[in-house]
Design a protein around this motif. Sequence first.
Motif, short mmCIF file in Angstrom:
data_model
loop_
_atom_site.label_atom_id
_atom_site.label_comp_id
_atom_site.label_asym_id
_atom_site.label_seq_id
_atom_site.Cartn_x
_atom_site.Cartn_y
_atom_site.Cartn_z
N GLN A 46 0.49 6.61 14.78
CA GLN A 46 -0.92 7.03 14.74
C GLN A 46 -1.39 7.01 13.29
OE1 GLN A 46 -2.58 7.74 17.62
NE2 GLN A 46 -0.71 7.30 18.75
N GLY A 47 -2.66 7.14 13.08
CA GLY A 47 -3.21 7.18 11.73
C GLY A 47 -2.67 8.33 10.91
N SER A 48 -2.34 9.44 11.56
CA SER A 48 -1.82 10.60 10.84
C SER A 48 -0.41 10.37 10.30
CB SER A 48 -1.82 11.84 11.76
OG SER A 48 -0.98 11.61 12.86
N HIS A 49 0.27 9.36 10.80
CA HIS A 49 1.62 9.05 10.32
C HIS A 49 1.61 8.32 8.98
CE1 HIS A 49 2.71 9.19 14.80
NE2 HIS A 49 3.10 10.32 14.24
N PHE A 50 0.47 7.79 8.61
CA PHE A 50 0.37 7.01 7.37
C PHE A 50 -0.23 7.86 6.26
CE2 PHE A 50 0.24 3.95 10.85
CZ PHE A 50 1.23 3.07 10.45
N PRO A 51 0.10 7.56 5.01
CA PRO A 51 -0.47 8.33 3.90
C PRO A 51 -1.96 8.07 3.79
CG PRO A 51 0.79 6.48 3.06
CD PRO A 51 1.00 6.52 4.55
N PRO A 52 -2.70 9.00 3.20
CA PRO A 52 -4.15 8.79 3.04
C PRO A 52 -4.41 7.56 2.17
CG PRO A 52 -3.47 10.93 2.16
CD PRO A 52 -2.27 10.27 2.68
N ALA A 53 -5.45 6.84 2.49
CA ALA A 53 -5.76 5.60 1.77
C ALA A 53 -6.10 5.86 0.31
CB ALA A 53 -6.92 4.88 2.45
N GLY A 54 -6.76 6.94 -0.01
CA GLY A 54 -7.16 7.21 -1.38
C GLY A 54 -6.04 7.76 -2.23
N GLY A 55 -4.98 8.25 -1.65
CA GLY A 55 -3.91 8.90 -2.40
C GLY A 55 -2.88 7.96 -2.97
N ALA A 56 -2.87 6.73 -2.55
CA ALA A 56 -1.82 5.83 -3.01
C ALA A 56 -2.43 4.58 -3.60
CB ALA A 56 -0.91 5.45 -1.86
N GLU A 57 -1.80 4.09 -4.61
CA GLU A 57 -2.20 2.81 -5.20
C GLU A 57 -1.71 1.69 -4.30
OE1 GLU A 57 -3.55 1.96 -8.33
OE2 GLU A 57 -4.15 4.05 -8.57
N PRO A 58 -2.51 0.66 -4.10
CA PRO A 58 -2.00 -0.46 -3.30
C PRO A 58 -0.85 -1.13 -4.05
CG PRO A 58 -4.13 -1.01 -4.25
CD PRO A 58 -3.85 0.44 -4.57
N PRO A 59 0.13 -1.62 -3.33
CA PRO A 59 1.25 -2.28 -4.00
C PRO A 59 0.76 -3.51 -4.74
CG PRO A 59 1.36 -2.65 -1.64
CD PRO A 59 0.24 -1.69 -1.89
#
Length: 185
Positions: A46-59
């Motif tokens: 689910q979406g809650s299993h993934f880290p927030p989009a704003g909190g991580a730098e894209p690889p």
Amino acid sequence: MLGRVDTTRTASLHALAVGPVPGTGPTLRLPPEWSGRADLGYDRLQGSHFPPAGGAEPPPAEATGPDPLADSPLWQARRLVELAVAGGRRTVAEQLRGSSRSTGGTPGSARLRRAGFHTAAELGSALAAEAGRRGRDAFGRSTDPDPDRYARAWLAAAVHLAATERALVRATWQVARPPVAASAR
């Protein structure tokens, strides 16, 4: 990630299970009852299993080199087989008419031979020859060529090409094993 190798495609892996990467920043957040991994055939992420989009730098984007399959000598043979289907006999004959003068045969046939694909070169040349074949009647008029001969030439080239590509893909997935010493036998 745990995956199954797809031996029919180059560098393809079917993901079976995933888990968070230990010791890294934001990663998968799985429920405790999943024991730190998600079975992709059973568990639903689910979406809650993934880290927030704003909190991580894209690889960072990986630098990719040239596509080894597109640069392979078999690409020209694949193009000829596909052209024979999409455009038909006349299109193949027209395509090859200009290139055969400059290269002395079908496009890529010399390259296929240098790479050791002699049968693919022969079958491509046979397809090209059949595409350009024009019969004459007793009065010298052009007659319709035999469609069965063209179909057989195309089928032989297509089947050989598919088998060769399949063998090459399978070979890319095989693990190189060191030679066994004579004393270990």
